[in-house]
Design a protein around this motif. Structure first.
Motif, PDB file in Angstrom:
ATOM      1  N   CYS A 143      45.307  46.791  43.964  1.00 34.37           N
ATOM      2  CA  CYS A 143      44.136  47.109  44.381  1.00 34.37           C
ATOM      3  C   CYS A 143      43.967  48.222  45.597  1.00 34.37           C
ATOM      4  N   CYS A 166      42.227  43.260  49.510  1.00 32.24           N
ATOM      5  CA  CYS A 166      42.263  42.572  48.134  1.00 32.24           C
ATOM      6  C   CYS A 166      43.720  42.047  47.906  1.00 32.24           C
ATOM      7  N   ILE A 211      44.670  41.381  44.693  1.00 31.54           N
ATOM      8  CA  ILE A 211      44.942  41.710  42.951  1.00 31.54           C
ATOM      9  C   ILE A 211      46.125  42.606  42.994  1.00 31.54           C
ATOM     10  N   CYS A 267      38.386  46.544  40.078  1.00 29.45           N
ATOM     11  CA  CYS A 267      39.169  45.386  40.387  1.00 29.45           C
ATOM     12  C   CYS A 267      38.659  44.152  39.963  1.00 29.45           C
ATOM     13  N   CYS A 290      37.318  42.387  43.541  1.00 30.40           N
ATOM     14  CA  CYS A 290      36.551  43.049  44.524  1.00 30.40           C
ATOM     15  C   CYS A 290      35.550  44.115  43.976  1.00 30.40           C
TER      16      CYS A 290
HETATM   17 ZN   LIG Z   1      40.314  44.338  44.564  1.00 33.49          ZN
END
Ligand SMILES: [Zn+2]
Ligand SMILES: [Zn+2]
Length: 322
Positions: free
Chosen positions: A253, A258, A260, A281, A284
């Motif tokens: 991300c 974040c 991810i 994402c 977020c």
């Molecule tokens: Zn994110």
């Protein structure tokens, strides 16, 4: 020798074909699926000569049942045949792995204590030095890898962030010669623990990702904070949102805070399913640009924190890679 001990459910199907399959992994513990398929065809044909099996006859359920039968036998010895997908091309690799968390005990059969300490320095370089919030490279360049042959002399020479690490520095660890370091690297590649990219980066190969899964998380991720007031734990090793396996090569991300991560293939699959509109994402809501990388590509990209990178001299300002 009595070969007819089919008295427990787990050992019910265990026969010479399984023994041959295990034998093949004992002599060469890492096998891509394209090697496993003809291996099973050959073994089953030898086992039942009247019924010839061709490569096309070997389906995934046949592979799975072979693996399961062997695993039931070897579990008590802390071994298991595992499979994982290559992070880039998603092909399956099988490996006979040690299931105990202390993988280094196993490495001790091929490497000296000083060499093992060197291997740990390589992992620290991949997952601490070259794995910052701004740049998750998770690999170490050939020359840097060789130079890690030199053991840190004292705590002062340790990386600044390594308070915790310093406590673990063993003062008895000796440097190894550069040639020895190159030999260790070569062996790690041959044994399927490391892979070396065309651009000369060493990173973890599928076997290491399977065997070191627990070690990596225990070593490089901080445990959850006890107290709300404590700073959030540092998480350096993250799993893919798609397949839940560790990501050392993939996408992240664009929001640095974040967590991810995706493998390229897993991420593309997810976002293909998102029709129309801006891709966001899932955690977020940051716009998903698909050009923030994990892996050696993170070194080539003109990082959003260009002042931050100590290897910024290598930055070449390539924003797009695919
Ligand atoms: Zn994110
Ligand atoms: Zn994935």
């Amino acid at each position: 020798m009595n070969r007819h001990r089919a008295d427990t459910p787990e050992s019910g199907n265990y026969d010479d074909s399984h023994r041959a399959f295990l034998q093949a992994f004992l002599s060469d513990p890492v096998k891509p699926v394209e090697d496993v398929v003809p291996l099973i065809a050959k073994i089953l044909t030898a086992h039942e000569p009247d019924r010839q099996r061709l490569v096309n006859d070997i389906t995934q359920p046949i592979i799975n049942s072979m693996v399961q039968a062997v695993n039931a036998k070897i579990a008590a010895l802390d071994f298991e045949i595992r499979s994982t997908r290559n992070q880039e091309n998603r092909t399956l690799t099988y490996a006979l792995v040690n299931t105990t968390s202390d993988t280094f005990t196993q490495l001790a059969t091929s490497f000296s204590p000083d060499e093992i300490a060197y291997i740990k320095r390589l992992l620290d370089a991949m997952f601490e030095i070259n794995n910052t919030k701004a740049r998750e490279i998770m690999a170490v360049k050939g020359m840097d890898a060789t130079n890690l042959a030199k053991a840190p002399r004292n705590r002062q020479s340790q990386a600044v962030d390594a308070d915790e690490q310093a406590a673990e520095v063993d003062v008895n660890v000796k440097s190894i010669k550069h040639e020895e370091a190159d030999k260790v690297l070569q062996q790690l590649v041959t044994q399927g623990f490391f892979q070396k990219s065309r651009r000369g980066w060493y990173s973890l190969a599928p076997r290491a990702l399977m065997e070191l899964r627990t070690y990596l998380k225990e070593t490089y991720n901080e445990p959850p904070a006890d107290d709300e007031d404590d700073p959030p734990p540092i998480i350096r090793i993250r799993d893919c949102e798609g397949c839940r396996e560790i990501v050392t090569v993939g996408l992240r991300c664009g929001n640095r805070e974040c967590g991810i991560r995706w493998h390229d293939g897993c991420g593309n699959q997810y976002f293909r399913g998102q029709q129309g509109g801006t891709r966001k994402c899932p955690a977020c809501d940051t716009e998903w640009t698909g050009d923030v990388f994990v892996g050696e590509r993170a070194d080539r990209v003109n990082s959003r924190a260009s002042t931050n990178g100590r290897s910024s001299m290598r930055t070449r300002g390539e924003e797009e890679d695919n």
